[in-house]
Design a protein around this motif. Structure first.
Motif: not given
Length: 265
Positions: A194-210
Motif C-alpha cells: 500500500v502506497a501513501f502519498f501524504s501525511p493526511s492520507g496516513v491520518k485518514f486511511c491507516l486505521q481502516h486498512i489495519q
C-alpha cells in the motif's frame, strides 16, 4: 501482484495514470483510491496578491492544489485577461520555486517558469531557496493548504528570508473513502503493498486498512511517496518498507518493486 495507491487518479483526458503505467511495467497491478477532498478558500485574496507582483520577491508552491486555486481564479475572464496581458510577465521576472514535477508542470501551464523542482521535498527546497535569496529582501508569496508542514517557513525564517503564507485550500477526507476501501478489500483481497502519498492520507486511511487487513497486516509492505509521509507512518507505529527517492511514478514504482522482491520479504 496487487498494490493499492492512496491517491486521486490522473485526469482521464490526459491519458493513463503514470503510476499505474510504471507499476504495470514491473507486473504490479495497481488500483487508485482517492483519499482527500479539497475546499478552496480565499480566492479573491489570492488574486489580489497575484495582482501586485511588485510587492513580492517571488512565488513558492509545494502543492499542486495551490496551482489549482490559481487556475480557478483564471477561469474568470477579466482575471485571465489581466494575467495574460501583464501579470504573468511581471511574475516571470521573479523566481517561482516548486517541489516536484507535478507542481512544476502546473506552474508551466499558467505560463510561469519553475525552479527547484528537483529538490523533491520541502526541506531541500528550503535549502535551495536560501542559497538564492538574500535576507530581508521582498517577501516570497506562498499559497498553501491549511495542513502545510512548518519545515519550509521555519528554515526561511531562521535565515531571515521573508515568506507570506496564504491558506487557499482546506483538506478533508474524501466522502467515499471508507466505502472504496471496503469494496477493494472484499473484491481484490489484501494487497501486497500500500502506497501513501501524504501525511493526511496516513491520518485518514491507516486505521481502516489495519482493520480490513486483520491478522494479515504484517504481510503488507507500506510505501511512502516522500520523507514527510514516511515520518507520518512511522509516527503511527508502522514499519515503512520503502520511500520513493523523489516523488515521481518512476521512483515510487522502482522502490515498491524492490521492497516486494523475495529477499526483502
Amino acid at each position: 501482484m496487487k498494490v493499492l495507491l492512496l491517491k486521486d487518479p490522473k485526469d482521464k483526458d490526459s491519458g493513463p495514470d503514470p503510476y499505474i503505467k510504471e507499476l504495470g511495467s514491473y507486473s504490479l497491478e495497481a488500483t487508485l483510491i482517492p483519499v482527500l477532498s479539497f475546499e478552496f478558500t480565499s480566492l479573491d485574496s489570492l488574486f489580489d496578491k497575484l495582482s501586485h507582483p511588485e510587492c513580492y520577491g517571488g512565488l513558492v508552491f509545494t502543492s499542486p492544489r495551490a496551482l489549482e486555486a490559481i487556475k480557478i481564479c483564471l477561469k474568470e475572464k477579466s482575471k485571465k485577461e489581466a494575467w495574460s496581458k501583464s501579470l504573468k510577465q511581471m511574475w516571470n521576472i521573479k523566481p517561482t520555486y516548486v517541489v516536484g514535477k507535478a507542481t512544476a508542470s502546473l506552474v508551466e501551464e499558467i505560463g510561469l517558469i519553475p525552479q527547484g523542482e528537483k529538490a523533491g521535498n520541502a526541506e531541500k527546497l528550503a535549502e535551495y531557496i536560501c542559497s538564492r535569496e538574500k535576507p530581508n529582501s521582498s517577501a516570497l508569496l506562498f499559497p498553501c493548504g491549511a495542513l502545510k508542514r512548518e519545515v519550509l517557513p521555519t528554515v526561511l525564517r531562521e535565515k531571515g528570508i521573508p515568506l507570506e503564507s496564504l491558506t487557499v485550500y482546506q483538506t478533508t477526507q474524501h466522502p467515499d473513502l471508507q466505502e472504496s476501501l471496503s469494496t477493494y478489500f472484499s473484491q481484490q483481497g489484501i494487497p501486497a503493498s500500500v502506497a501513501f502519498f501524504s501525511p493526511s492520507g496516513v491520518k485518514f486511511c491507516l486505521q481502516h486498512i489495519q482493520k480490513l487487513s486483520g491478522d494479515l497486516i504484517n504481510q503488507v509492505k507500506f510505501a511512502a511517496i516522500g520523507p514527510s509521509t514516511a515520518e507520518a507512518l512511522q509516527g503511527a507505529g508502522v514499519a515503512v518498507s520503502c520511500t520513493a527517492g523523489s516523488p515521481t511514478p518512476q521512483d515510487l514504482a522502482a522502490a515498491m518493486h524492490g521492497a516486494l522482491q523475495p529477499q526483502n520479504c
